[in-house]
Design a protein around this motif. Structure first.
Motif, PDB file in Angstrom:
ATOM      1  N   ASP A  28       0.832  -1.206   0.000  1.00 62.40           N
ATOM      2  CA  ASP A  28       0.000   0.000   0.000  1.00 62.40           C
ATOM      3  C   ASP A  28       0.869   1.261   0.000  1.00 62.40           C
ATOM      4  OD1 ASP A  28      -2.267   1.525  -0.076  1.00 62.40           O
ATOM      5  OD2 ASP A  28      -3.111   0.802   1.819  1.00 62.40           O
ATOM      6  N   PRO A  82      -0.279  -2.544   7.622  1.00 69.23           N
ATOM      7  CA  PRO A  82      -1.641  -2.105   7.273  1.00 69.23           C
ATOM      8  C   PRO A  82      -1.800  -1.963   5.769  1.00 69.23           C
ATOM      9  CG  PRO A  82      -0.364  -0.261   8.138  1.00 69.23           C
ATOM     10  CD  PRO A  82       0.492  -1.490   8.292  1.00 69.23           C
ATOM     11  N   ARG A  84      -5.093  -1.400   2.687  1.00 64.45           N
ATOM     12  CA  ARG A  84      -6.504  -1.253   2.362  1.00 64.45           C
ATOM     13  C   ARG A  84      -6.929  -2.327   1.364  1.00 64.45           C
ATOM     14  NH1 ARG A  84      -6.137   4.161  -0.430  1.00 64.45           N
ATOM     15  NH2 ARG A  84      -4.121   3.199  -0.930  1.00 64.45           N
ATOM     16  N   ALA A  85      -8.102  -2.869   1.546  1.00 67.02           N
ATOM     17  CA  ALA A  85      -8.646  -3.761   0.529  1.00 67.02           C
ATOM     18  C   ALA A  85      -8.717  -2.996  -0.790  1.00 67.02           C
ATOM     19  CB  ALA A  85     -10.020  -4.256   0.936  1.00 67.02           C
ATOM     20  N   ALA A  87      -5.920  -2.241  -2.412  1.00 73.01           N
ATOM     21  CA  ALA A  87      -4.587  -1.687  -2.602  1.00 73.01           C
ATOM     22  C   ALA A  87      -3.640  -2.750  -3.149  1.00 73.01           C
ATOM     23  CB  ALA A  87      -4.046  -1.116  -1.285  1.00 73.01           C
ATOM     24  N   LYS A 198     -10.869  -6.190  -3.428  1.00 73.81           N
ATOM     25  CA  LYS A 198     -11.448  -4.934  -2.956  1.00 73.81           C
ATOM     26  C   LYS A 198     -12.557  -5.129  -1.931  1.00 73.81           C
ATOM     27  CE  LYS A 198     -13.070  -0.482  -4.723  1.00 73.81           C
ATOM     28  NZ  LYS A 198     -13.378   0.310  -5.948  1.00 73.81           N
ATOM     29  N   PRO A 202     -12.372  -7.063   6.363  1.00 74.79           N
ATOM     30  CA  PRO A 202     -11.234  -6.590   7.149  1.00 74.79           C
ATOM     31  C   PRO A 202     -10.766  -7.641   8.152  1.00 74.79           C
ATOM     32  CG  PRO A 202     -12.955  -4.914   7.049  1.00 74.79           C
ATOM     33  CD  PRO A 202     -13.554  -6.181   6.490  1.00 74.79           C
ATOM     34  N   VAL A 229      -5.759  -5.941   7.103  1.00 72.70           N
ATOM     35  CA  VAL A 229      -6.555  -5.403   6.003  1.00 72.70           C
ATOM     36  C   VAL A 229      -7.707  -4.564   6.557  1.00 72.70           C
ATOM     37  CG1 VAL A 229      -8.002  -5.993   4.018  1.00 72.70           C
ATOM     38  CG2 VAL A 229      -5.964  -7.363   4.524  1.00 72.70           C
ATOM     39  N   SER A 230      -7.881  -3.384   5.976  1.00 74.10           N
ATOM     40  CA  SER A 230      -8.989  -2.516   6.346  1.00 74.10           C
ATOM     41  C   SER A 230      -9.907  -2.322   5.147  1.00 74.10           C
ATOM     42  CB  SER A 230      -8.477  -1.157   6.834  1.00 74.10           C
ATOM     43  OG  SER A 230      -7.760  -0.490   5.797  1.00 74.10           O
ATOM     44  N   GLY A 231     -11.126  -1.873   5.385  1.00 71.33           N
ATOM     45  CA  GLY A 231     -12.074  -1.637   4.298  1.00 71.33           C
ATOM     46  C   GLY A 231     -13.499  -1.865   4.744  1.00 71.33           C
ATOM     47  N   ASP A 232     -14.411  -1.713   3.812  1.00 68.12           N
ATOM     48  CA  ASP A 232     -15.833  -1.844   4.102  1.00 68.12           C
ATOM     49  C   ASP A 232     -16.427  -3.150   3.583  1.00 68.12           C
ATOM     50  OD1 ASP A 232     -15.841   0.756   5.210  1.00 68.12           O
ATOM     51  OD2 ASP A 232     -16.100   1.638   3.210  1.00 68.12           O
TER      52      ASP A 232
END
Length: 287
Positions: A28, A82, A84-85, A87, A198, A202, A229-232
């Motif tokens: 990322d 860290p 992001r989904a 990335a 994507k 998370p 992993v972070s994201g919605d």
């Protein structure tokens, strides 16, 4: 740092086995140093798990999930990168200079001799082909050793019978013994660039890059790094996509048993290659 997606399973490197692995990552947009295999485990801080650059010779090896150190690792790293989904992650195989002389005594015994580990060889060179898996650690990854049916494949690329742009006799069909049909030349210099799905849920994950060399015999080179992993998103692979290591590959799999036959009559009459392991998980295509 852009990279061409290049993966295959035949190494055009002599002698009987090669050496190498991932020395650094860009995750990322942030650079991370890998775990340097020729230094002691103690004192190294990395998202990467301890590994060793000599090949693993059997699909049944107990350390096939994330490789093994020499000496073997005594603990797991606590650091997670860290990301992001959606990335990108680039794995860099181009090695740093070999330490000369080594700062610590070089190992003289195989890591796991009972499973065919070779005598250690001091050689800084990177292998050339691979695919990529991830696994849900179900909590911090330093609390999971990598065993269990949690691994899913997120990327692969391989043999292309008609070659890539600029390859020898581009557009003509060539057998698997033709090295440039494997797109191997660019990997070491450009790295392997993959995208985290994507819509991935998370959490803490291992990412596992693996090289398989089938030129002279079966040689496997896995390495793992720890991610947060972070994201919605909320997507996770169904059971059909999940495998464990060892267990994901069988000796009679088409992409495994052909190891050592690349330059034989079999290789010269083969115009396709079946990737070992599960199919790539694409969340949008999951039923």
């Amino acid at each position: 740092m852009k990279a061409t997606s290049v993966l295959a399973a035949v190494l055009a490197i002599q002698p009987v086995y090669s050496h190498g692995g991932i020395y650094n990552y860009t995750i990322d947009g942030v650079d991370y140093a890998g775990h340097y295999p020729w230094l002691p485990e103690e004192g190294q801080v990395s998202v990467q798990r301890r590994w060793w650059p000599d090949p693993i010779y059997t699909e049944k090896h107990p350390y096939l999930a994330c490789n093994r150190g020499n000496p073997l690792a005594t603990s797991l790293p606590t650091l997670h990168a860290p990301v992001r989904a959606g990335a990108q992650i680039t794995a860099w195989y181009f090695p740093p200079p070999c330490p000369d002389p080594p700062p610590v005594p070089f190992p003289t015994k195989p890591s796991v001799p009972g499973y065919g580990d070779p005598n250690p060889a001091m050689r800084c060179s990177g292998p050339e082909y691979q695919w990529v898996y991830m696994a849900d650690c179900q909590g911090p990854c330093d609390q999971w050793d990598g065993h269990g049916k949690r691994w899913f494949k997120i990327w692969e690329a391989g043999y292309n019978a008609t070659g890539r742009p600029g390859s020898w006799k581009e557009g003509e069909i060539s057998d698997i013994a033709t090295s440039d049909r494997w797109w191997h030349a660019e990997m070491v210099h450009k790295g392997i660039n993959v995208t985290i799905p994507k819509t991935l849920k998370p959490g803490h994950y291992l990412i596992r890059h693996e090289v398989i060399n089938i030129e002279a015999n079966l040689q496997l080179y896995p390495e793992c790094a720890q991610l947060e992993v972070s994201g919605d998103g909320g997507s996770m692979p169904d059971e059909e996509y999940l495998v464990e290591f060892p267990g994901a590959y069988k000796a009679d799999d088409p992409g495994i048993w052909i190891a050592g036959e690349v330059y034989s009559q079999i290789g010269h009459s083969t115009y396709n290659y079946t990737m070992p392991g599960p199919k790539v998980w694409v969340p949008e295509e999951q039923n």
